[in-house]
Design an enzyme around this catalytic site. Structure first.
Site, mmCIF file in Angstrom:
data_model
loop_
_atom_site.group_PDB
_atom_site.id
_atom_site.type_symbol
_atom_site.label_atom_id
_atom_site.label_comp_id
_atom_site.label_asym_id
_atom_site.label_seq_id
_atom_site.Cartn_x
_atom_site.Cartn_y
_atom_site.Cartn_z
ATOM 1 N N GLY A 224 0.785 -1.232 0.000
ATOM 2 C CA GLY A 224 0.000 0.000 0.000
ATOM 3 C C GLY A 224 0.814 1.278 0.000
ATOM 4 O O GLY A 224 0.258 2.351 0.222
ATOM 5 N N GLU A 260 5.129 -6.026 1.720
ATOM 6 C CA GLU A 260 4.762 -6.651 0.442
ATOM 7 C C GLU A 260 4.114 -5.628 -0.492
ATOM 8 O O GLU A 260 2.938 -5.748 -0.818
ATOM 9 C CB GLU A 260 3.852 -7.867 0.676
ATOM 10 C CG GLU A 260 2.706 -7.575 1.641
ATOM 11 C CD GLU A 260 1.883 -8.804 2.006
ATOM 12 O OE1 GLU A 260 2.398 -9.924 1.935
ATOM 13 O OE2 GLU A 260 0.701 -8.603 2.351
ATOM 14 N N GLY A 262 3.189 -3.648 -3.974
ATOM 15 C CA GLY A 262 2.987 -4.014 -5.368
ATOM 16 C C GLY A 262 3.074 -2.783 -6.254
ATOM 17 O O GLY A 262 4.034 -2.566 -6.988
ATOM 18 N N CYS A 338 -17.593 2.488 -26.705
ATOM 19 C CA CYS A 338 -18.853 3.224 -26.828
ATOM 20 C C CYS A 338 -19.466 3.424 -25.452
ATOM 21 O O CYS A 338 -20.583 2.972 -25.190
ATOM 22 C CB CYS A 338 -19.808 2.456 -27.718
ATOM 23 S SG CYS A 338 -19.042 1.922 -29.244
ATOM 24 N N TYR A 367 -1.409 -2.596 -11.929
ATOM 25 C CA TYR A 367 -2.873 -2.524 -11.976
ATOM 26 C C TYR A 367 -3.318 -1.805 -13.247
ATOM 27 O O TYR A 367 -4.126 -0.869 -13.200
ATOM 28 C CB TYR A 367 -3.423 -1.807 -10.738
ATOM 29 C CG TYR A 367 -2.992 -2.432 -9.423
ATOM 30 C CD1 TYR A 367 -3.584 -3.613 -8.976
ATOM 31 C CD2 TYR A 367 -2.000 -1.863 -8.641
ATOM 32 C CE1 TYR A 367 -3.192 -4.194 -7.769
ATOM 33 C CE2 TYR A 367 -1.605 -2.432 -7.445
ATOM 34 C CZ TYR A 367 -2.207 -3.586 -7.014
ATOM 35 O OH TYR A 367 -1.814 -4.143 -5.815
HETATM 36 C C1 LIG Z 1 -2.933 -5.825 -2.848
HETATM 37 C C2 LIG Z 1 -2.187 -6.228 -1.662
HETATM 38 C C3 LIG Z 1 -0.854 -5.842 -1.507
HETATM 39 C C4 LIG Z 1 -0.178 -4.877 -2.455
HETATM 40 O O1 LIG Z 1 -0.776 -3.636 -2.352
HETATM 41 P P1 LIG Z 1 -0.171 -2.367 -3.165
HETATM 42 O O2 LIG Z 1 -1.130 -1.278 -2.902
HETATM 43 O O3 LIG Z 1 -0.098 -2.772 -4.587
HETATM 44 O O4 LIG Z 1 1.190 -2.114 -2.602
HETATM 45 C C5 LIG Z 1 -0.167 -6.334 -0.422
HETATM 46 N N1 LIG Z 1 -0.754 -7.164 0.473
HETATM 47 C C6 LIG Z 1 -2.045 -7.532 0.362
HETATM 48 C C7 LIG Z 1 -2.640 -8.439 1.373
HETATM 49 C C8 LIG Z 1 -2.815 -7.077 -0.700
HETATM 50 O O5 LIG Z 1 -4.085 -7.430 -0.800
#
Ligand SMILES: *Cc1c(COP(=O)(O)O)cnc(C)c1O
Length: 403
Positions: A224, A260, A262, A338, A367
């Protein structure tokens, strides 16, 4: 945009567009920056759901400690590419078959979302063992964030009161080893807020563990880390975050901390490159109609933002009529669908935008393609390009980070 990327985009034929262009050296550099900013005791997993393109994953493999997956499909994908990579399997609604698959695939950590899920795990274990983190919806007060997964009623994780029944299950099943807690509460936080949240979570987890007489070995504080689409150059402050985590870890000398992320890892390495097919004016407002659209790049529709872009002028015009253009005015960039929702950027000022010019949408590495509704209207899919001007050997198996 780096010159090597621009060069590559100039080489693309019109029929190659739209195209996803990935900057692999840029991704490696970014991942290295993140890893370097983090204390040694923080393990860095990449959340595969942000973008699981194999070439991106391979570029990341040398810089991360493993991967976080959220489905049996992602698990199979990652295992297939990296037979030995540490994997954490999280996410709500794991089926018995997925739990079974995870145990066979030797996932390093299972993030348990509910008491029922823990019972299902126990039921499918057989002779095997499992190392688990309990995912908790820690009672924190979140300010305004892009996406909140917790700190309020939520389908994600366990309420604190539901932890005790889970401890009873763990105590009665020798095959399940509780390693600690998992907490992923919000997406879109800046470093200072993310750090404050991490400190709050660690304090809560430490208190909880002491009360229960548990030796808390690990806390995964999730992903996040914020990505600011309105200010592409304002990146998450990894050095400040890393320094803060180092201070926080000093208060928890035996704890392994895991993150973690992303989006903040892969968002910046991807470009969605397309072309202006038409420029028109409706009741005085300029619209540019582009090849492709939100069925390839759903991010601006999903997040209701303007996707940042660069205009790449193309001076070749061979038609016998005046080239349609917009000059020094706000233009709304739309796709070929459309539906009035097919908007990539709304009333953004441009110096000049002409039919035939190319548009490179930035921050399309996470994403983006993988969350888009590709089959809607049956337009052709984009082409994919992995630009790797610095020739670096691509590892074919996952190499664990050695320190
Ligand atoms: C989606 C998710 C992430 C990654 O979130 P980002 O906003 O992409 O960094 C990490 N852990 C869990 C459990 C998630 O659902």
């Amino acid at each position: 945009m780096r010159p090597a990327l621009l060069h590559h985009i100039h080489q693309l034929a019109d029929d190659d567009l739209p195209a996803y262009v990935y900057d692999l050296p840029g991704l490696r550099e970014h991942a290295r920056t993140i890893r370097t900013a983090l204390p040694e005791r923080v393990e860095l997993l990449y959340a595969a759901k942000a973008n699981s393109d194999p070439r991106l994953l391979q570029a990341l493999a040398g810089h991360v400690d493993g991967f976080e997956v959220a489905s049996g499909g992602e698990l199979r994908h990652i295992r297939g590419l990296f037979p030995d990579a540490p994997i954490a399997f999280g996410g709500p609604g794991k089926t018995p078959a997925e739990l079974d698959q995870a145990l066979d695939a030797g996932v390093k950590r299972l993030h348990i979302e509910s008491e029922h899920e823990l019972r299902v795990l126990s039921a499918v274990l057989g002779e095997r063992t499992a190392d688990v983190l309990l995912r908790v919806n820690v009672p924190v007060v979140l300010g305004s964030v892009a996406l909140a997964m917790g700190g309020k009623p939520s389908p994600f994780g366990l309420d604190p009161a539901q932890l005790d029944p889970c401890l009873d299950i763990v105590a009665s099943d020798q095959r399940i080893r509780l390693r600690g807690l998992h907490v992923h509460l919000a997406s879109g936080l800046k470093a200072a807020a993310q750090l404050a949240l991490a400190e709050e979570v660690l304090a809560w987890a430490g208190h909880w563990a002491r009360q229960r007489g548990i030796d808390l070995a690990e806390v995964n504080i999730g992903g996040g880390m914020g990505v600011d689409y309105a200010r592409p150059h304002k990146m998450f402050d990894w050095p400040a975050f890393g320094a803060g985590l180092r201070r926080a870890l000093a208060r928890h000398p035996h704890l392994t901390l895991r993150i973690e992320p992303g989006r903040s890892v892969t968002a910046y390495c991807g470009w969605y490159v397309t072309q202006v097919l038409d420029v028109k004016f409706s009741r005085g407002q300029a619209f540019a109609i582009l090849r492709g659209g939100t069925h390839h790049l759903r991010t601006p529709a999903a997040k209701q933002h303007d996707q940042p872009f660069e205009v790449i002028p193309d001076d070749s015009w061979h038609r016998p009529w005046n080239r349609p253009e917009a000059r020094d005015e706000p233009v709304t960039l739309v796709g070929q669908l459309c539906t009035p929702k097919d908007i990539l950027a709304r009333r953004v000022m441009v110096d000049r935008l002409r039919v035939g010019d190319r548009i490179a949408f930035a921050m399309a590495g996470a994403y983006a393609w993988n969350i888009s509704h590709h089959e809607f209207l049956m337009h052709p899919h984009p082409t994919f390009h992995h630009v790797d001007d610095v020739e670096v050997p691509v590892p074919d198996t996952y190499a664990c980070r050695t320190s």
